[in-house]
Design an enzyme around this catalytic site. Structure first.
Site, PDB file in Angstrom:
ATOM      1  N   ASP A 111      -0.747  16.653  -2.330  1.00  0.00           N
ATOM      2  CA  ASP A 111      -1.071  15.740  -3.427  1.00  0.00           C
ATOM      3  C   ASP A 111      -0.059  15.931  -4.560  1.00  0.00           C
ATOM      4  O   ASP A 111       0.330  17.058  -4.884  1.00  0.00           O
ATOM      5  CB  ASP A 111      -2.495  16.008  -3.929  1.00  0.00           C
ATOM      6  CG  ASP A 111      -3.026  14.858  -4.755  1.00  0.00           C
ATOM      7  OD1 ASP A 111      -3.939  14.157  -4.278  1.00  0.00           O
ATOM      8  OD2 ASP A 111      -2.525  14.643  -5.885  1.00  0.00           O
ATOM      9  N   CYS A 125       0.640   3.295   3.262  1.00  0.00           N
ATOM     10  CA  CYS A 125       1.314   2.594   4.366  1.00  0.00           C
ATOM     11  C   CYS A 125       2.830   2.739   4.249  1.00  0.00           C
ATOM     12  O   CYS A 125       3.523   2.860   5.262  1.00  0.00           O
ATOM     13  CB  CYS A 125       0.921   1.125   4.393  1.00  0.00           C
ATOM     14  SG  CYS A 125      -0.708   0.818   5.117  1.00  0.00           S
ATOM     15  N   HIS A 157      -9.314  14.458   0.791  1.00  0.00           N
ATOM     16  CA  HIS A 157      -8.715  15.550   0.027  1.00  0.00           C
ATOM     17  C   HIS A 157      -9.138  16.874   0.665  1.00  0.00           C
ATOM     18  O   HIS A 157     -10.344  17.124   0.823  1.00  0.00           O
ATOM     19  CB  HIS A 157      -9.235  15.544  -1.417  1.00  0.00           C
ATOM     20  CG  HIS A 157      -8.918  14.304  -2.200  1.00  0.00           C
ATOM     21  ND1 HIS A 157      -7.941  14.275  -3.172  1.00  0.00           N
ATOM     22  CD2 HIS A 157      -9.459  13.055  -2.165  1.00  0.00           C
ATOM     23  CE1 HIS A 157      -7.892  13.054  -3.705  1.00  0.00           C
ATOM     24  NE2 HIS A 157      -8.808  12.304  -3.109  1.00  0.00           N
ATOM     25  N   HIS A 175      -6.355   3.172   0.507  1.00  0.00           N
ATOM     26  CA  HIS A 175      -6.058   3.448   1.930  1.00  0.00           C
ATOM     27  C   HIS A 175      -6.787   4.767   2.152  1.00  0.00           C
ATOM     28  O   HIS A 175      -6.456   5.769   1.489  1.00  0.00           O
ATOM     29  CB  HIS A 175      -4.544   3.563   2.121  1.00  0.00           C
ATOM     30  CG  HIS A 175      -4.091   3.918   3.517  1.00  0.00           C
ATOM     31  ND1 HIS A 175      -3.073   3.243   4.163  1.00  0.00           N
ATOM     32  CD2 HIS A 175      -4.488   4.900   4.370  1.00  0.00           C
ATOM     33  CE1 HIS A 175      -2.878   3.784   5.372  1.00  0.00           C
ATOM     34  NE2 HIS A 175      -3.722   4.799   5.512  1.00  0.00           N
ATOM     35  N   HIS A 223      -4.083   1.311   8.331  1.00  0.00           N
ATOM     36  CA  HIS A 223      -4.579   0.946   7.010  1.00  0.00           C
ATOM     37  C   HIS A 223      -6.062   0.581   7.063  1.00  0.00           C
ATOM     38  O   HIS A 223      -6.459  -0.370   7.735  1.00  0.00           O
ATOM     39  CB  HIS A 223      -3.806  -0.237   6.411  1.00  0.00           C
ATOM     40  CG  HIS A 223      -4.299  -0.595   5.037  1.00  0.00           C
ATOM     41  ND1 HIS A 223      -3.826   0.025   3.906  1.00  0.00           N
ATOM     42  CD2 HIS A 223      -5.274  -1.451   4.633  1.00  0.00           C
ATOM     43  CE1 HIS A 223      -4.469  -0.458   2.847  1.00  0.00           C
ATOM     44  NE2 HIS A 223      -5.361  -1.359   3.264  1.00  0.00           N
ATOM     45  N   THR A 236      -8.576   5.835  -6.263  1.00  0.00           N
ATOM     46  CA  THR A 236      -7.450   5.172  -6.926  1.00  0.00           C
ATOM     47  C   THR A 236      -6.427   4.634  -5.942  1.00  0.00           C
ATOM     48  O   THR A 236      -5.638   3.749  -6.291  1.00  0.00           O
ATOM     49  CB  THR A 236      -6.729   6.132  -7.899  1.00  0.00           C
ATOM     50  OG1 THR A 236      -6.279   7.284  -7.172  1.00  0.00           O
ATOM     51  CG2 THR A 236      -7.655   6.566  -9.022  1.00  0.00           C
ATOM     52  N   HIS A 294      -8.367   8.268   2.535  1.00  0.00           N
ATOM     53  CA  HIS A 294      -7.734   9.589   2.587  1.00  0.00           C
ATOM     54  C   HIS A 294      -8.783  10.628   2.274  1.00  0.00           C
ATOM     55  O   HIS A 294      -9.761  10.361   1.569  1.00  0.00           O
ATOM     56  CB  HIS A 294      -6.566   9.673   1.590  1.00  0.00           C
ATOM     57  CG  HIS A 294      -6.939   9.238   0.211  1.00  0.00           C
ATOM     58  ND1 HIS A 294      -7.008   7.908  -0.154  1.00  0.00           N
ATOM     59  CD2 HIS A 294      -7.306   9.947  -0.879  1.00  0.00           C
ATOM     60  CE1 HIS A 294      -7.379   7.821  -1.412  1.00  0.00           C
ATOM     61  NE2 HIS A 294      -7.582   9.047  -1.875  1.00  0.00           N
ATOM     62  N   GLY A 309     -14.184   7.395  -8.081  1.00  0.00           N
ATOM     63  CA  GLY A 309     -12.836   7.715  -8.551  1.00  0.00           C
ATOM     64  C   GLY A 309     -11.726   7.392  -7.582  1.00  0.00           C
ATOM     65  O   GLY A 309     -10.627   7.928  -7.709  1.00  0.00           O
ATOM     66  N   CYS A 361       0.841  -1.200   0.000  1.00  0.00           N
ATOM     67  CA  CYS A 361       0.000   0.000   0.000  1.00  0.00           C
ATOM     68  C   CYS A 361       0.880   1.256   0.000  1.00  0.00           C
ATOM     69  O   CYS A 361       1.744   1.427   0.865  1.00  0.00           O
ATOM     70  CB  CYS A 361      -0.920  -0.011   1.225  1.00  0.00           C
ATOM     71  SG  CYS A 361      -1.782   1.548   1.485  1.00  0.00           S
TER      72      CYS A 361
HETATM   73  P1  5GP Z   1      -8.246   9.136  -4.944  1.00  0.00           P
HETATM   74  O1  5GP Z   1      -8.297   9.154  -6.448  1.00  0.00           O
HETATM   75  O2  5GP Z   1      -7.976   7.738  -4.436  1.00  0.00           O
HETATM   76  O3  5GP Z   1      -9.397   9.791  -4.269  1.00  0.00           O
HETATM   77  O4  5GP Z   1      -6.992  10.030  -4.553  1.00  0.00           O
HETATM   78  C1  5GP Z   1      -5.685   9.578  -4.625  1.00  0.00           C
HETATM   79  C2  5GP Z   1      -4.800  10.804  -4.680  1.00  0.00           C
HETATM   80  O5  5GP Z   1      -3.472  10.414  -4.390  1.00  0.00           O
HETATM   81  C3  5GP Z   1      -4.789  11.474  -6.047  1.00  0.00           C
HETATM   82  O6  5GP Z   1      -5.220  12.826  -5.923  1.00  0.00           O
HETATM   83  C4  5GP Z   1      -3.333  11.367  -6.480  1.00  0.00           C
HETATM   84  O7  5GP Z   1      -2.878  12.516  -7.175  1.00  0.00           O
HETATM   85  C5  5GP Z   1      -2.601  11.174  -5.175  1.00  0.00           C
HETATM   86  N1  5GP Z   1      -1.368  10.425  -5.289  1.00  0.00           N
HETATM   87  C6  5GP Z   1      -1.184   9.255  -5.977  1.00  0.00           C
HETATM   88  N2  5GP Z   1       0.079   8.846  -5.855  1.00  0.00           N
HETATM   89  C7  5GP Z   1       0.715   9.756  -5.063  1.00  0.00           C
HETATM   90  C8  5GP Z   1       2.062   9.869  -4.579  1.00  0.00           C
HETATM   91  O8  5GP Z   1       2.929   9.032  -4.854  1.00  0.00           O
HETATM   92  N3  5GP Z   1       2.357  10.953  -3.801  1.00  0.00           N
HETATM   93  C9  5GP Z   1       1.403  11.876  -3.477  1.00  0.00           C
HETATM   94  N4  5GP Z   1       1.804  12.908  -2.710  1.00  0.00           N
HETATM   95  N5  5GP Z   1       0.130  11.805  -3.921  1.00  0.00           N
HETATM   96  C10 5GP Z   1      -0.212  10.759  -4.701  1.00  0.00           C
HETATM   97 ZN    ZN Z   2      -2.389   1.376   3.658  1.00  0.00          ZN
END
Ligand code: 5GP
Ligand code: ZN
Length: 114
Positions: A30, A7, A102, A98, A46, A95, A100, A93, A4
């Site tokens: 981000d 993690c 925004h 784990h 996690h 991706t 989180h 959406g 992850c």
């Molecule tokens: P989700 O699409 O799951 O709601 O948000 C995942 C977020 O993680 C996305 O906004 C993406 O830009 C961010 N993200 C993905 N990989 C990384 C990374 O390696 N470092 C950072 N700081 N953000 C990441």
């Molecule tokens: Zn995790």
């Protein structure tokens, strides 16, 4: 969870600058910001999706919002306004699996989101 991304940031296997850190939470910028301020706040524990939060997680999930407000105050976008959003599963959406939250601020936002 050894595979992850978040993690690995918690354990230090991936070194990432922290906007905020305590015993329960981490906040990072981000990598692909969608606003002048785009910060991800996540529990150190996690939990793969919002569907998997339980009673035992309510304090840490609640503290996410206090932390979001605190960061907004520190970065001085609390008065202009900001958004806190979490995506759950594919239709929303998600991706990174784990949970989180925004924290987006620093620009005018529209509603509904796409
Ligand atoms: P989700 O699409 O799951 O709601 O948000 C995942 C977020 O993680 C996305 O906004 C993406 O830009 C961010 N993200 C993905 N990989 C990384 C990374 O390696 N470092 C950072 N700081 N953000 C990441
Ligand atoms: Zn995790």
């Amino acid at each position: 969870m050894s595979d992850c991304l978040f993690c690995k940031m918690v354990s230090g296997e991936i070194d990432v600058p922290k906007v905020y850190e305590d015993d329960d939470l981490i906040a990072i910028n981000d990598i692909n910001p969608q606003a002048p301020f785009h910060i991800l706040i996540f529990p150190q524990k996690h939990i793969s999706t919002l569907n998997n939060i339980g009673e035992a997680d309510q304090q840490v999930v609640g503290r996410v919002f206090l932390t979001a407000k605190q960061i907004a105050v520190e970065k001085e976008f609390d008065q202009s306004g900001y958004r806190v959003v979490a995506n759950c599963l594919e239709a929303a959406g998600q991706t990174v699996f784990h949970i989180h939250f925004h924290l987006l601020g620093g620009r005018q936002m529209s509603w509904p989101p796409g």
